[in-house]
Design a protein around this motif. Structure first.
Motif, mmCIF file in Angstrom:
data_model
loop_
_atom_site.group_PDB
_atom_site.id
_atom_site.type_symbol
_atom_site.label_atom_id
_atom_site.label_comp_id
_atom_site.label_asym_id
_atom_site.label_seq_id
_atom_site.Cartn_x
_atom_site.Cartn_y
_atom_site.Cartn_z
ATOM 1 N N LEU A 178 0.769 -1.187 0.175
ATOM 2 C CA LEU A 178 0.171 0.039 -0.171
ATOM 3 C C LEU A 178 1.090 1.201 0.154
ATOM 4 O O LEU A 178 0.520 2.200 -0.635
ATOM 5 C CB LEU A 178 -0.889 0.036 1.202
ATOM 6 N N LEU A 179 1.902 1.279 0.495
ATOM 7 C CA LEU A 179 2.898 2.400 0.782
ATOM 8 C C LEU A 179 4.054 2.130 0.019
ATOM 9 O O LEU A 179 4.816 1.163 0.027
ATOM 10 C CB LEU A 179 3.088 2.825 2.348
ATOM 11 N N GLY A 180 4.812 3.308 -0.511
ATOM 12 C CA GLY A 180 5.862 3.440 -1.010
ATOM 13 C C GLY A 180 7.083 3.353 -0.281
ATOM 14 O O GLY A 180 7.164 3.342 0.884
ATOM 15 N N THR A 181 8.419 2.747 -0.871
ATOM 16 C CA THR A 181 9.420 2.706 -0.149
ATOM 17 C C THR A 181 9.822 3.728 0.881
ATOM 18 O O THR A 181 10.154 3.743 1.780
ATOM 19 C CB THR A 181 10.667 2.374 -1.097
ATOM 20 N N GLU A 182 9.782 4.917 0.356
ATOM 21 C CA GLU A 182 9.992 6.176 0.983
ATOM 22 C C GLU A 182 9.093 6.515 2.014
ATOM 23 O O GLU A 182 9.599 7.106 3.097
ATOM 24 C CB GLU A 182 10.073 7.460 0.083
ATOM 25 N N THR A 183 7.929 6.238 2.151
ATOM 26 C CA THR A 183 7.052 6.023 3.260
ATOM 27 C C THR A 183 7.375 5.472 4.208
ATOM 28 O O THR A 183 7.258 5.378 5.645
ATOM 29 C CB THR A 183 5.705 5.927 2.529
ATOM 30 N N HIS A 184 7.680 4.024 4.144
ATOM 31 C CA HIS A 184 8.116 3.000 4.805
ATOM 32 C C HIS A 184 9.382 3.359 5.447
ATOM 33 O O HIS A 184 9.510 3.215 6.846
ATOM 34 C CB HIS A 184 8.418 1.708 4.040
ATOM 35 N N GLU A 185 10.211 4.119 4.964
ATOM 36 C CA GLU A 185 11.669 4.285 5.434
ATOM 37 C C GLU A 185 11.455 5.843 6.236
ATOM 38 O O GLU A 185 12.386 5.726 7.204
ATOM 39 C CB GLU A 185 12.574 4.672 4.394
ATOM 40 N N ARG A 186 10.824 6.521 5.972
ATOM 41 C CA ARG A 186 11.071 8.018 6.437
ATOM 42 C C ARG A 186 9.629 8.581 6.915
ATOM 43 O O ARG A 186 9.880 9.665 7.791
ATOM 44 C CB ARG A 186 11.315 8.974 5.315
ATOM 45 N N ARG A 187 8.627 7.844 6.899
ATOM 46 C CA ARG A 187 7.195 8.395 7.618
ATOM 47 C C ARG A 187 6.626 7.220 8.333
ATOM 48 O O ARG A 187 5.344 6.649 8.029
ATOM 49 C CB ARG A 187 6.275 8.773 6.368
ATOM 50 N N PRO A 188 7.329 6.924 9.521
ATOM 51 C CA PRO A 188 6.691 6.011 10.288
ATOM 52 C C PRO A 188 5.151 6.182 11.136
ATOM 53 O O PRO A 188 4.193 5.601 11.089
ATOM 54 C CB PRO A 188 7.493 5.928 11.317
ATOM 55 N N GLU A 189 5.038 7.740 10.952
ATOM 56 C CA GLU A 189 3.612 7.960 11.647
ATOM 57 C C GLU A 189 2.628 7.697 10.386
ATOM 58 O O GLU A 189 1.232 7.369 10.575
ATOM 59 C CB GLU A 189 3.452 9.622 11.707
ATOM 60 N N VAL A 190 2.797 7.838 9.107
ATOM 61 C CA VAL A 190 1.972 7.537 7.999
ATOM 62 C C VAL A 190 1.532 5.822 8.026
ATOM 63 O O VAL A 190 0.582 5.310 8.215
ATOM 64 C CB VAL A 190 2.306 7.860 6.533
#
Length: 244
Positions: free
Chosen positions: A137-149
């Motif tokens: 569901l989430l992109g690599t950048e989100t998994h790596e840098r946006r833990p709140e998302v």
């Protein structure tokens, strides 16, 4: 900005609810009436006893609109419901916003995967679903840098009813191909995809844009399958520019 006087309806992705639009709500609703209904069974709404079919979800949304003409948007499953609404009531659709979605029906493997998840939920409950869907569901950048998302999406998925998730999977599995429907549609259309979306490959988004005579394609960097959650400012900006 010159926004249309018609409302903008945004339909959420699977297996989320109306909260997926919270990060873009203020930026969009400041300029246009915004409606973000929960689809059947999600967000605590009743599931009912209909056989799984997105046409039933489309009918639910149309009933709430009471004949109003709208700009119709949907992300992923919400896009499939938007296509079903277009099929049922084209006169009520002034424009389309299709996010992380495709025109084609599922291939055999995709249908099998949906039915397998639905059956597993019925056998052992939905506890496994969040960790199953989060990686895609989430992109690599989100998994790596946006833990709140990541945490927000995990919470939203975990709060959905298992019977609803199973019903929706089976409903998506039997959805028709909408290619001809969209090819014959002459309403202005914005197609948005995340650069890191692994569920809707770039060539499918490109094909969808090429299919429609009045379509514009926007690719959002740093986003996967859920741009409104992953890059809300960029998503809001793209929608605002298009509506203008």
């Amino acid at each position: 900005m010159r926004f249309p006087e018609t409302p903008l309806v945004l339909l959420h992705a699977f297996p989320l609810d109306h909260r997926m639009w919270d990060g873009v709500r203020a930026g969009i609703a400041e300029h246009i009436e915004l409606l973000t209904p929960d689809q059947r069974g999600f967000g605590g709404t009743p599931l009912g006893d209909d056989e799984p079919d997105l046409a039933a979800v489309a009918t639910d949304v149309l009933d709430r609109l009471n004949g109003r003409r709208v700009v119709l948007g949907g992300c992923s499953m919400g896009g499939y419901v938007a296509m079903s609404i277009l099929r049922q009531a084209p006169e009520q659709v002034a424009g389309l916003l299709l996010v992380s979605t495709r025109a084609t029906a599922d291939a055999d493997a995709g249908r099998a995967n949906r039915h397998a998840m639905a059956s597993r939920i019925e056998e052992e409950g939905p506890a496994f679903v969040p960790e199953t869907v989060l990686p895609t569901l989430l992109g690599t950048e989100t998994h790596e840098r946006r833990p709140e998302v990541v945490a927000a999406v995990r919470t939203m998925v975990s709060e959905q009813d298992g019977a609803t998730i199973a019903w929706a999977q089976r409903a998506m599995a039997v959805r028709p191909d909408s290619s001809e429907l969209l090819r014959d549609t002459d309403v202005p259309t914005l197609i948005v995809r995340g650069e890191q979306d692994t569920l809707i490959p770039p060539d499918e988004a490109d094909a969808l844009a090429a299919l429609m005579p009045k379509a514009e394609l926007v690719v959002l960097a740093g986003a996967g399958h859920l741009p409104p959650l992953e890059v809300p400012e960029e998503f809001t900006g793209a929608v605002a520019r298009w509506l203008e």
